[in-house]
Enzyme design. Structure first.
Site, PDB file in Angstrom:
ATOM      1  CG  HIS A 111      -2.094  -0.989   1.052  1.00 30.56           C
ATOM      2  ND1 HIS A 111      -2.499  -1.514  -0.157  1.00 30.56           N
ATOM      3  CD2 HIS A 111      -2.915  -1.545   1.996  1.00 30.56           C
ATOM      4  CE1 HIS A 111      -3.518  -2.349   0.046  1.00 30.56           C
ATOM      5  NE2 HIS A 111      -3.786  -2.389   1.329  1.00 30.56           N
ATOM      6  CG  HIS A 185      -8.223  -0.450   2.430  1.00 27.36           C
ATOM      7  ND1 HIS A 185      -9.028  -1.310   3.140  1.00 27.36           N
ATOM      8  CD2 HIS A 185      -7.106  -1.156   2.115  1.00 27.36           C
ATOM      9  CE1 HIS A 185      -8.424  -2.473   3.269  1.00 27.36           C
ATOM     10  NE2 HIS A 185      -7.246  -2.404   2.645  1.00 27.36           N
ATOM     11  CD  GLU A 313      -8.433  -3.573  -0.569  1.00 24.04           C
ATOM     12  OE1 GLU A 313      -7.253  -3.263  -0.874  1.00 24.04           O
ATOM     13  OE2 GLU A 313      -8.734  -4.490   0.218  1.00 24.04           O
TER      14      GLU A 313
END
Length: 348
Positions: A111, A185, A313
């Site tokens: 991420h 998210h 996502e």
């Protein structure tokens, strides 16, 4: 349609954290922080006429930066960038230069690294009420941030329509070639009491999913969902035939024309009468059922644990930097990165 700012008097890196509230004519509303563009609340009216918040989070901003929360950090409601999901060994090669990123998830980069876009205070460049309540956030990611090359300018606009659609529109440009793979998210739960999502009915328009290694890094191999627990081509309960120890943490390749805005998934919960439809221009969607979620004192003092939420996502193929046959995630200076994802809530 209404849009307003609420000051928190909390400053990070000399920038104030601000709440932006978007409200439609039906009384549905979304609360966002300019820190990480966090979706703090998404409140709609369910089939019983009750207002219901469908995303996990905290009542106070301070809890989003609490060390105890960050120690087992689930990225509640935040944008993910510069690169979503995992990059194998935190390494990639671009224009004959080898780059080493932070390995913040075992041996891999997750991420965007240690301090991704989720931990930045974004600028508010516009707030409007026509045709929809909206806000546009902006962030400049400088060359070398988390060891990614190039200055990257990103804008993210949220619009809340009278049809209970929350529209996310991303745009970015760069001064030199750089990887980019953005997603959001949010952790969703459609149950009025926030019960486990195992009985949520889920459908994903994907005939294939991506093979992963032991640390959830995709390998480049597509696997058909037919005759596997990953087959959501027809609606079924999330917990119907899953691995009850692990749940789902899997990337699905959507059945669509590349770049087209199409329906990725539909999730329905019986007791609330709510359905969440997710549309996207992105080629894949990662389904995560919160196996590793462990958060104390969430909204209304509720503790959140495994399978208390699901995430969808929308993004480009993870680890595409190291898999040549995947669609490219390199943005060139002459190009503009764009993405649209829509969260649409219906009473079924």
């Amino acid at each position: 349609m209404k849009a307003k700012q609420i000051h928190t008097n909390t400053f990070i890196d000399q920038k104030e954290v601000v709440i932006v509230e978007l409200k439609n004519d039906k009384g549905s509303f979304v609360k966002l922080f300019n820190y990480g563009t966090i979706i703090n609340q998404f409140v709609v009216t369910n089939a019983h006429g009750e207002q219901q918040d469908i995303v996990l989070g905290f009542d106070k901003f301070e809890d989003y930066i609490n060390p105890a929360y960050l120690a087992n950090y689930p990225y509640f409601g935040a944008i993910i960038g510069r690169y979503a999901n995992r990059i194998k060994n935190g390494q990639f090669e671009l224009d004959s230069i080898e780059y080493q990123l932070a390995t913040n998830n075992g041996k891999d980069c997750l991420h965007g690294g240690e301090i991704g876009f989720d931990k930045k205070v974004w600028d508010i460049v516009n707030i409007g009420e026509e045709p929809h309540a909206s806000v546009t956030f902006q962030y400049f990611s400088l060359d070398g941030e988390e060891n990614f090359p190039g200055d990257l300018a990103i804008q993210l606009t949220f619009e809340l329509t009278n049809n209970d659609e929350l529209i996310l529109t991303y745009q970015a440009d760069t001064d030199e070639a750089t990887p980019i793979n953005l997603t959001h998210h949010s952790y969703f739960n459609l149950s009025p009491k926030g019960e486990s999502i195992i009985n949520h009915i889920h459908q994903m328009n994907a005939a294939n999913y991506l093979e992963q290694d032991s640390n959830f890094v995709v390998t480049g191999k597509l696997i058909p969902v037919v005759d596997t627990i990953h087959d959501f081509t027809k609606p079924k309960a999330i917990g119907a035939n899953w691995d009850s120890e692990s749940g789902y943490d899997q990337t699905y390749v959507l059945d669509k024309e590349y770049g087209a805005l199409t329906l990725a998934s539909k999730t329905t919960e019986t007791s609330s009468g709510l359905s969440l439809l997710i549309y996207t221009t992105e080629p894949v969607a990662h389904l995560y059922t919160a196996k590793y979620l462990s958060v104390k004192n969430g909204k209304n003092g509720k503790d959140y644990g495994e399978f208390d939420a699901f995430c969808v996502e929308t993004q480009h193929h993870p680890n595409a930097l190291n898999i040549p046959h995947f669609p490219s995630t390199i943005l060139q200076p002459e190009e503009v990165y764009t993405q649209t994802t829509i969260y649409k809530v219906l009473i079924h």
